[in-house]
Design a protein around this motif. Sequence first.
Motif, PDB file in Angstrom:
ATOM      1  N   CYS A  51     -28.842 -11.322  29.619  1.00  0.00           N
ATOM      2  CA  CYS A  51     -28.530 -12.501  28.804  1.00  0.00           C
ATOM      3  C   CYS A  51     -29.811 -13.120  28.247  1.00  0.00           C
ATOM      4  O   CYS A  51     -29.832 -13.573  27.103  1.00  0.00           O
ATOM      5  CB  CYS A  51     -27.768 -13.533  29.637  1.00  0.00           C
ATOM      6  SG  CYS A  51     -26.072 -13.061  29.988  1.00  0.00           S
ATOM      7  N   GLY A  52     -30.869 -13.133  29.043  1.00  0.00           N
ATOM      8  CA  GLY A  52     -32.145 -13.633  28.554  1.00  0.00           C
ATOM      9  C   GLY A  52     -32.668 -12.810  27.398  1.00  0.00           C
ATOM     10  O   GLY A  52     -33.147 -13.350  26.399  1.00  0.00           O
ATOM     11  N   LEU A  53     -32.556 -11.501  27.510  1.00  0.00           N
ATOM     12  CA  LEU A  53     -32.979 -10.630  26.409  1.00  0.00           C
ATOM     13  C   LEU A  53     -32.117 -10.843  25.172  1.00  0.00           C
ATOM     14  O   LEU A  53     -32.619 -10.853  24.047  1.00  0.00           O
ATOM     15  CB  LEU A  53     -32.933  -9.162  26.839  1.00  0.00           C
ATOM     16  CG  LEU A  53     -33.969  -8.736  27.868  1.00  0.00           C
ATOM     17  CD1 LEU A  53     -33.730  -7.290  28.276  1.00  0.00           C
ATOM     18  CD2 LEU A  53     -35.377  -8.916  27.317  1.00  0.00           C
ATOM     19  N   TYR A  54     -30.826 -11.017  25.368  1.00  0.00           N
ATOM     20  CA  TYR A  54     -29.934 -11.266  24.243  1.00  0.00           C
ATOM     21  C   TYR A  54     -30.308 -12.562  23.525  1.00  0.00           C
ATOM     22  O   TYR A  54     -30.260 -12.644  22.302  1.00  0.00           O
ATOM     23  CB  TYR A  54     -28.480 -11.330  24.718  1.00  0.00           C
ATOM     24  CG  TYR A  54     -27.538 -11.853  23.671  1.00  0.00           C
ATOM     25  CD1 TYR A  54     -27.174 -11.057  22.598  1.00  0.00           C
ATOM     26  CD2 TYR A  54     -27.037 -13.145  23.735  1.00  0.00           C
ATOM     27  CE1 TYR A  54     -26.324 -11.547  21.612  1.00  0.00           C
ATOM     28  CE2 TYR A  54     -26.202 -13.637  22.762  1.00  0.00           C
ATOM     29  CZ  TYR A  54     -25.842 -12.833  21.703  1.00  0.00           C
ATOM     30  OH  TYR A  54     -25.018 -13.311  20.731  1.00  0.00           O
ATOM     31  N   LEU A  55     -30.685 -13.581  24.289  1.00  0.00           N
ATOM     32  CA  LEU A  55     -30.988 -14.879  23.689  1.00  0.00           C
ATOM     33  C   LEU A  55     -32.274 -14.868  22.882  1.00  0.00           C
ATOM     34  O   LEU A  55     -32.544 -15.821  22.144  1.00  0.00           O
ATOM     35  CB  LEU A  55     -31.023 -15.964  24.762  1.00  0.00           C
ATOM     36  CG  LEU A  55     -29.647 -16.346  25.310  1.00  0.00           C
ATOM     37  CD1 LEU A  55     -29.770 -17.371  26.421  1.00  0.00           C
ATOM     38  CD2 LEU A  55     -28.752 -16.870  24.208  1.00  0.00           C
ATOM     39  N   ILE A  56     -33.066 -13.821  22.973  1.00  0.00           N
ATOM     40  CA  ILE A  56     -34.219 -13.689  22.083  1.00  0.00           C
ATOM     41  C   ILE A  56     -33.744 -13.688  20.634  1.00  0.00           C
ATOM     42  O   ILE A  56     -34.410 -14.220  19.745  1.00  0.00           O
ATOM     43  CB  ILE A  56     -35.026 -12.409  22.416  1.00  0.00           C
ATOM     44  CG1 ILE A  56     -35.690 -12.558  23.781  1.00  0.00           C
ATOM     45  CG2 ILE A  56     -36.063 -12.129  21.352  1.00  0.00           C
ATOM     46  CD1 ILE A  56     -36.344 -11.288  24.285  1.00  0.00           C
ATOM     47  N   SER A  57     -32.556 -13.142  20.395  1.00  0.00           N
ATOM     48  CA  SER A  57     -32.009 -13.117  19.033  1.00  0.00           C
ATOM     49  C   SER A  57     -31.723 -14.525  18.517  1.00  0.00           C
ATOM     50  O   SER A  57     -31.577 -14.722  17.309  1.00  0.00           O
ATOM     51  CB  SER A  57     -30.742 -12.274  18.983  1.00  0.00           C
ATOM     52  OG  SER A  57     -29.683 -12.907  19.694  1.00  0.00           O
ATOM     53  N   LEU A  58     -31.647 -15.486  19.402  1.00  0.00           N
ATOM     54  CA  LEU A  58     -31.399 -16.863  18.997  1.00  0.00           C
ATOM     55  C   LEU A  58     -32.516 -17.386  18.101  1.00  0.00           C
ATOM     56  O   LEU A  58     -32.268 -18.161  17.180  1.00  0.00           O
ATOM     57  CB  LEU A  58     -31.262 -17.744  20.241  1.00  0.00           C
ATOM     58  CG  LEU A  58     -30.706 -19.144  20.069  1.00  0.00           C
ATOM     59  CD1 LEU A  58     -29.287 -19.075  19.550  1.00  0.00           C
ATOM     60  CD2 LEU A  58     -30.746 -19.881  21.387  1.00  0.00           C
ATOM     61  N   TYR A  59     -33.748 -16.945  18.333  1.00  0.00           N
ATOM     62  CA  TYR A  59     -34.864 -17.367  17.486  1.00  0.00           C
ATOM     63  C   TYR A  59     -34.624 -16.984  16.030  1.00  0.00           C
ATOM     64  O   TYR A  59     -34.830 -17.790  15.133  1.00  0.00           O
ATOM     65  CB  TYR A  59     -36.177 -16.757  17.970  1.00  0.00           C
ATOM     66  CG  TYR A  59     -36.722 -17.387  19.218  1.00  0.00           C
ATOM     67  CD1 TYR A  59     -37.066 -18.730  19.244  1.00  0.00           C
ATOM     68  CD2 TYR A  59     -36.897 -16.645  20.367  1.00  0.00           C
ATOM     69  CE1 TYR A  59     -37.559 -19.311  20.390  1.00  0.00           C
ATOM     70  CE2 TYR A  59     -37.389 -17.218  21.510  1.00  0.00           C
ATOM     71  CZ  TYR A  59     -37.727 -18.557  21.530  1.00  0.00           C
ATOM     72  OH  TYR A  59     -38.220 -19.128  22.662  1.00  0.00           O
ATOM     73  N   GLY A  60     -34.191 -15.771  15.806  1.00  0.00           N
ATOM     74  CA  GLY A  60     -33.918 -15.330  14.440  1.00  0.00           C
ATOM     75  C   GLY A  60     -32.763 -16.067  13.807  1.00  0.00           C
ATOM     76  O   GLY A  60     -32.796 -16.411  12.625  1.00  0.00           O
ATOM     77  N   ARG A  61     -31.734 -16.347  14.596  1.00  0.00           N
ATOM     78  CA  ARG A  61     -30.576 -17.062  14.050  1.00  0.00           C
ATOM     79  C   ARG A  61     -30.899 -18.520  13.758  1.00  0.00           C
ATOM     80  O   ARG A  61     -30.408 -19.076  12.789  1.00  0.00           O
ATOM     81  CB  ARG A  61     -29.395 -16.939  15.002  1.00  0.00           C
ATOM     82  CG  ARG A  61     -28.840 -15.519  15.000  1.00  0.00           C
ATOM     83  CD  ARG A  61     -27.627 -15.388  15.851  1.00  0.00           C
ATOM     84  NE  ARG A  61     -28.098 -15.261  17.246  1.00  0.00           N
ATOM     85  CZ  ARG A  61     -27.406 -15.633  18.293  1.00  0.00           C
ATOM     86  NH1 ARG A  61     -26.217 -16.159  18.149  1.00  0.00           N
ATOM     87  NH2 ARG A  61     -27.874 -15.476  19.512  1.00  0.00           N
TER      88      ARG A  61
END
Length: 67
Positions: A51-61
Amino acid sequence: MKWFDNTSLTLVIIGAVNWLLIGIFRFDLVAFLFGNMSWLSRIIYTIVGLCGLYLISLYGRIGSMQE
């Protein structure tokens, strides 16, 4: 997909609180509840990490929302 973002964020926050407890009190809540490196605790650690790795995509969004 918003539910997945919220679920991931919740699990990462729980993981962060666990690290806080480890850092301050040397108390691992996951190990206490599910056993020290049992198969269940390893699954929990893995899910929180993913989940932590997935939330890295939050920066781009977030960046694309501001434009």
